[in-house]
Design an enzyme around this catalytic site. Structure first.
Site, PDB file in Angstrom:
ATOM      1  N   HIS A   1     -68.316  37.374  47.425  1.00 15.64           N
ATOM      2  CA  HIS A   1     -66.592  37.390  46.410  1.00 15.64           C
ATOM      3  C   HIS A   1     -66.664  38.808  45.159  1.00 15.64           C
ATOM      4  O   HIS A   1     -67.295  38.761  44.380  1.00 15.64           O
ATOM      5  CB  HIS A   1     -66.483  36.030  46.150  1.00 15.64           C
ATOM      6  CG  HIS A   1     -66.515  34.560  47.374  1.00 15.64           C
ATOM      7  ND1 HIS A   1     -67.450  33.707  48.249  1.00 15.64           N
ATOM      8  CD2 HIS A   1     -65.176  34.384  47.483  1.00 15.64           C
ATOM      9  CE1 HIS A   1     -66.438  33.302  48.531  1.00 15.64           C
ATOM     10  NE2 HIS A   1     -65.442  33.498  48.749  1.00 15.64           N
TER      11      HIS A   1
ATOM     12  N   LYS B   1     -65.434  34.444  40.635  1.00 17.96           N
ATOM     13  CA  LYS B   1     -66.221  33.764  41.168  1.00 17.96           C
ATOM     14  C   LYS B   1     -67.054  33.124  40.053  1.00 17.96           C
ATOM     15  O   LYS B   1     -68.127  33.374  40.180  1.00 17.96           O
ATOM     16  CB  LYS B   1     -65.841  33.806  42.715  1.00 17.96           C
ATOM     17  CG  LYS B   1     -66.091  32.737  43.236  1.00 17.96           C
ATOM     18  CD  LYS B   1     -66.130  32.500  44.398  1.00 17.96           C
ATOM     19  CE  LYS B   1     -66.628  30.349  45.740  1.00 17.96           C
ATOM     20  NZ  LYS B   1     -65.495  29.777  44.737  1.00 17.96           N
TER      21      LYS B   1
END
Length: 216
Positions: free
Chosen positions: A127, A131
């Site tokens: 990600h 995040k």
């Protein structure tokens, strides 16, 4: 449908507004760090923000008797208990990933693991650098579909919306199954399906799989 967004000014909030407005739905409640703008009573509230925002979101849903679509990750037991209590009053869909593809993959994995029960399995998820939680809620979701604990490897680099790879290995061969979210639009589309599903539903907790597959 009239709807509200918690985290309105964030990246997901803006994407949700775009997708919902394209379908003619009316944004009547905006919530972000700057405060609350209430234009009318929403049928559904959408929240993809943070666990810290959940108490306020729950209060708004109770105030308006509005359904809740919750895509927030990194929830703790106290948050899940809040949702269970809320679901006694309004309909709720909570999921860690609102991608239709991921939820199809989850169902597929639950069948595949029965055939490859003696194979090694690991999950790799990637990600964007912003995040905070690791492993991702989606990786945990896929692990649950396997029905056992498996190693999960988390990468946080660049601006990747979300890549998940499930690797099965045996002597002499491997199988890699990959899902890639190209943009946040996929999650907004899933949130739209969930919101439309909730309108007119009785109070209760509903899964995103029920939204996609119905009673199958």
């Amino acid at each position: 449908m009239k709807y509200g967004i918690v985290g309105y000014s964030g990246r997901m909030g803006q994407e949700i507004q775009k997708v919902f407005s394209e379908k003619g739905h009316e944004l009547v409640l905006k919530v972000d760090v700057n405060g609350v703008e209430e234009l009318d009573s929403p049928d559904v509230v959408i929240d993809f923000s943070s666990p810290e925002a959940l108490p306020k979101t729950v209060d708004l849903c109770k105030k308006y008797r509005a359904g809740l679509v919750l895509g927030t990750t990194a929830l703790k037991e106290e948050h899940l208990q809040m949702l269970r209590e809320l679901s006694k009053e309004v309909p709720v869909v909570q999921a860690y990933n609102f991608s239709i593809g991921i939820n199809v993959l989850k169902r597929f994995l639950s069948e595949l693991v029965k055939v490859l029960e003696d194979w090694d399995v690991e999950i790799v998820e990637t990600h964007h650098r912003f995040k905070k939680d690791a492993p991702s809620g989606t990786a945990i979701l896929l692990e649950s579909a396997l029905g056992k604990s498996v190693p999960i490897h988390s990468l946080r680099v660049g601006g990747v919306p979300g890549d998940h790879v499930v690797v099965f290995g045996n002597i002499g061969e491997t199988i890699e199954i990959k899902h890639r979210a190209i943009s946040r639009t996929v999650f907004a589309i899933g949130a739209l399906k969930a919101a439309e599903f909730l309108v007119g539903k009785d109070p209760g907790m509903y899964s995103f799989e029920e939204v996609i597959f119905g009673g199958e």
